[in-house]
Write an enzyme that holds these catalytic residues in place. Structure first.
Site, PDB file in Angstrom:
ATOM      1  N   HIS A  72       0.786  -1.090  -0.022  1.00  0.00           N
ATOM      2  CA  HIS A  72       0.170   0.072  -0.048  1.00  0.00           C
ATOM      3  C   HIS A  72       0.880   1.274   0.133  1.00  0.00           C
ATOM      4  O   HIS A  72       1.721   1.275   0.837  1.00  0.00           O
ATOM      5  CB  HIS A  72      -1.008  -0.024   1.233  1.00  0.00           C
ATOM      6  CG  HIS A  72      -2.241  -0.920   1.036  1.00  0.00           C
ATOM      7  ND1 HIS A  72      -3.279  -0.485   1.556  1.00  0.00           N
ATOM      8  CD2 HIS A  72      -2.281  -1.906   0.263  1.00  0.00           C
ATOM      9  CE1 HIS A  72      -4.400  -1.374   1.352  1.00  0.00           C
ATOM     10  NE2 HIS A  72      -3.621  -2.226   0.370  1.00  0.00           N
ATOM     11  N   TYR A 201      -9.266   5.991   7.018  1.00  0.00           N
ATOM     12  CA  TYR A 201      -9.624   6.432   8.338  1.00  0.00           C
ATOM     13  C   TYR A 201     -10.343   7.483   8.113  1.00  0.00           C
ATOM     14  O   TYR A 201     -10.312   8.847   7.591  1.00  0.00           O
ATOM     15  CB  TYR A 201      -8.217   6.796   8.970  1.00  0.00           C
ATOM     16  CG  TYR A 201      -7.201   5.817   9.192  1.00  0.00           C
ATOM     17  CD1 TYR A 201      -6.538   5.408   8.022  1.00  0.00           C
ATOM     18  CD2 TYR A 201      -7.226   5.431  10.527  1.00  0.00           C
ATOM     19  CE1 TYR A 201      -5.338   4.236   8.312  1.00  0.00           C
ATOM     20  CE2 TYR A 201      -6.106   4.428  10.861  1.00  0.00           C
ATOM     21  CZ  TYR A 201      -5.479   3.779   9.704  1.00  0.00           C
ATOM     22  OH  TYR A 201      -4.609   2.705   9.696  1.00  0.00           O
ATOM     23  N   PRO A 295      -4.894   1.096  18.598  1.00  0.00           N
ATOM     24  CA  PRO A 295      -4.652   0.263  17.235  1.00  0.00           C
ATOM     25  C   PRO A 295      -4.825   1.321  15.960  1.00  0.00           C
ATOM     26  O   PRO A 295      -4.614   0.762  14.905  1.00  0.00           O
ATOM     27  CB  PRO A 295      -5.762  -0.693  17.299  1.00  0.00           C
ATOM     28  CG  PRO A 295      -6.858  -0.501  18.093  1.00  0.00           C
ATOM     29  CD  PRO A 295      -6.420   0.413  19.112  1.00  0.00           C
ATOM     30  N   LYS A 299       0.456   0.196  15.077  1.00  0.00           N
ATOM     31  CA  LYS A 299       1.939  -0.021  15.672  1.00  0.00           C
ATOM     32  C   LYS A 299       2.346  -1.068  16.298  1.00  0.00           C
ATOM     33  O   LYS A 299       3.538  -1.325  16.559  1.00  0.00           O
ATOM     34  CB  LYS A 299       2.405   1.356  16.430  1.00  0.00           C
ATOM     35  CG  LYS A 299       2.283   2.756  15.400  1.00  0.00           C
ATOM     36  CD  LYS A 299       3.607   2.699  14.641  1.00  0.00           C
ATOM     37  CE  LYS A 299       3.546   3.522  13.358  1.00  0.00           C
ATOM     38  NZ  LYS A 299       3.989   3.061  12.211  1.00  0.00           N
ATOM     39  N   TYR A 387       3.705   6.826  10.141  1.00  0.00           N
ATOM     40  CA  TYR A 387       2.839   5.787   9.603  1.00  0.00           C
ATOM     41  C   TYR A 387       3.654   4.340   8.945  1.00  0.00           C
ATOM     42  O   TYR A 387       3.633   3.328   9.595  1.00  0.00           O
ATOM     43  CB  TYR A 387       1.783   5.981   8.596  1.00  0.00           C
ATOM     44  CG  TYR A 387       0.624   5.167   8.596  1.00  0.00           C
ATOM     45  CD1 TYR A 387      -0.645   5.298   9.397  1.00  0.00           C
ATOM     46  CD2 TYR A 387       0.730   4.077   7.846  1.00  0.00           C
ATOM     47  CE1 TYR A 387      -1.590   4.354   9.442  1.00  0.00           C
ATOM     48  CE2 TYR A 387      -0.265   2.881   7.628  1.00  0.00           C
ATOM     49  CZ  TYR A 387      -1.478   3.074   8.468  1.00  0.00           C
ATOM     50  OH  TYR A 387      -2.383   2.276   8.435  1.00  0.00           O
TER      51      TYR A 387
END
Ligand code: APR
Ligand code: PHB
Length: 396
Positions: A72, A201, A295, A299, A387
């Site tokens: 991704h 998100y 979550p 991580k 990220y």
């Protein structure tokens, strides 16, 4: 029985540590309380950082990941009924993430370990660690109903948040820093091809939502729900309707999730926790045994992997040169990365969720922060770098 490194817990931390040590010629024994089927079926997160993928490949556990893992190059943020894409390679000098479920990582590591690794015992529950601050610690465990002893040069607690190792550090030298959150996640697995190519998100007035995936056929979706929610109060139809409402954007009013059979449904609490130091005498803590993140930034697994890479290098240095310098630095080295990930996970969580006690002022601040990320390449790059994960070596 005697071993160099006694590893308590057969989750990702314990299993990968055993592989890394084995590859370096250092013997270990893994003791896992549950049976193999249970460990292989536990549903957990599914995002792997570049450094995690590199480590799995180096450990010989990269073949299926390379075949089936989904690369991704970004995520989408939705807020204020609009969408913003975070382009990872463009913002981070070419780094990206992989979607590959933790349960699959665990299956791959177990298969390798049983094929040509050191002992990996299931149904082996550790009851006590004795002499952690001596030259020869002892692990007492019960295997298939019989009490057993494992003598070790070192012990590593990879036994997760509910394990026994953390509390084997005397309270006088141990400090835990914690935060709980006033909401949980309701997570589902659905037999529905994700209609989205990247994770979404979403911040919305109705609460947070996340669209993830396990494969081109299986969606993984999450909704923010109040603490104490009973999944039975959420029939499938209600979940799909609520997800669609939270992901809605003005630019594409017809946008809907593809629906399918819901094959798993559960509620996950959210917590941040760090225990310091990550070492007591000859016992080291790694992964969830030492730290928990909510979550929202995915991580948890990546931090666990970073810990055991640092630890495996330290054991190799000790064996090769006799120097305990890296082992002595283990806790400080890991904690720098841990606190960075704690901050990022906290930031993602508190920026995207609706706190039940939230004021209108606080909601405006969240939206302002999200707008800043959508309009400033600097703000967006800060999110992207965290990220995809800081390279090992910067913080560990
Ligand atoms: N004796 C033996 N094994 C134990 C004991 C015990 N007393 N207590 C716990 N265990 C085992 C658990 O059954 C579990 O399989 O330790 C293992 C810990 O595994 P995880 O909880 O998966 O922790 P870790 O390996 O550190 O992986 C961290 O898991 O929770 C997720 O988000 C987190 O992705 C992260 C990852
Ligand atoms: C998941 O796919 O389970 C997942 C993905 C991203 C997250 C959390 C969980 O931030």
């Amino acid at each position: 029985m005697h071993t160099t490194v006694g590893i308590i817990g057969g989750g990702p931390s314990g299993l990968l540590l055993a592989r890394l040590l084995g590859n370096a010629g250092i013997d270990s024994v893994v003791l896992e309380r549950r049976d193999r089927a249970y460990v292989e079926q536990r549903q957990r997160a599914g995002i792997l950082e570049q450094a995690t993928v590199d480590a799995l490949r180096a450990a010989g556990a990269g073949a299926r990941l390379d075949r089936e893992g989904l690369v991704h190059d970004g995520i989408e943020l939705r807020f204020d009924r609009r969408a913003h894409r975070v382009d990872f390679p463009a913002l981070t000098g070419g780094r990206r993430v992989w979607v590959y479920a933790q349960t699959e990582v665990v299956k791959d590591l177990i298969a390798l370990q049983l094929a040509d690794g050191g002992p990996l015992l299931f149904d082996a529950e550790v009851r006590a660690i004795e002499g952690a601050d001596t030259e020869s610690p002892v692990i007492r465990y019960v295997h298939e109903g019989r009490e057993q002893t494992l003598n070790c040069d070192y012990v590593v607690g990879c036994d997760g948040f509910h394990g026994v190792c953390r509390s084997a550090v005397p309270a006088s030298v141990r400090r835990t820093y914690e935060r709980t959150y006033p909401y949980s996640w309701l997570g589902i697995l659905a037999e529905a091809p994700p209609g989205y190519e990247e994770l979404i998100y979403a911040h919305s007035e109705r609460g947070f939502a996340l669209a993830s995936m396990r494969s081109p056929q299986i969606s993984r979706l999450y909704l923010q729900v109040p603490n104490g929610t009973d999944p039975a109060d959420w029939p499938d139809e209600r979940i799909w309707d609520e997800l669609d409402a939270r992901f809605a954007i003005d630019a594409d009013p017809g946008w809907r999730l593809k629906r399918g059979a819901v094959t798993a449904k559960s509620v996950l609490p959210m917590r941040s926790s760090v225990t310091e130091p990550m070492r007591y005498g000859r016992m080291f803590l790694a992964g969830d045994a030492a730290h928990i993140v909510p979550p929202t930034g995915a991580k948890g697994l990546n931090l666990a992997v970073a810990d055991v890479i640092v630890l495996a290098r330290a054991f190799a240095q000790l064996r090769d040169t006799g120097s305990a310098a890296l082992l002595d630095a283990y806790s400080d080295t890991c904690l720098r990365r841990v606190w960075r990930a704690e901050h990022f996970s906290y930031f993602m969580t508190t920026t995207l969720h609706t706190d039940p006690g939230q004021t209108a002022f606080e909601r405006k601040l969240q939206l302002s922060q999200l707008d800043r990320i959508a309009t400033s390449p600097h703000a967006c790059a800060e999110l992207a770098e965290n990220y995809v994960g800081l390279p090992l070596g910067v913080t560990a």
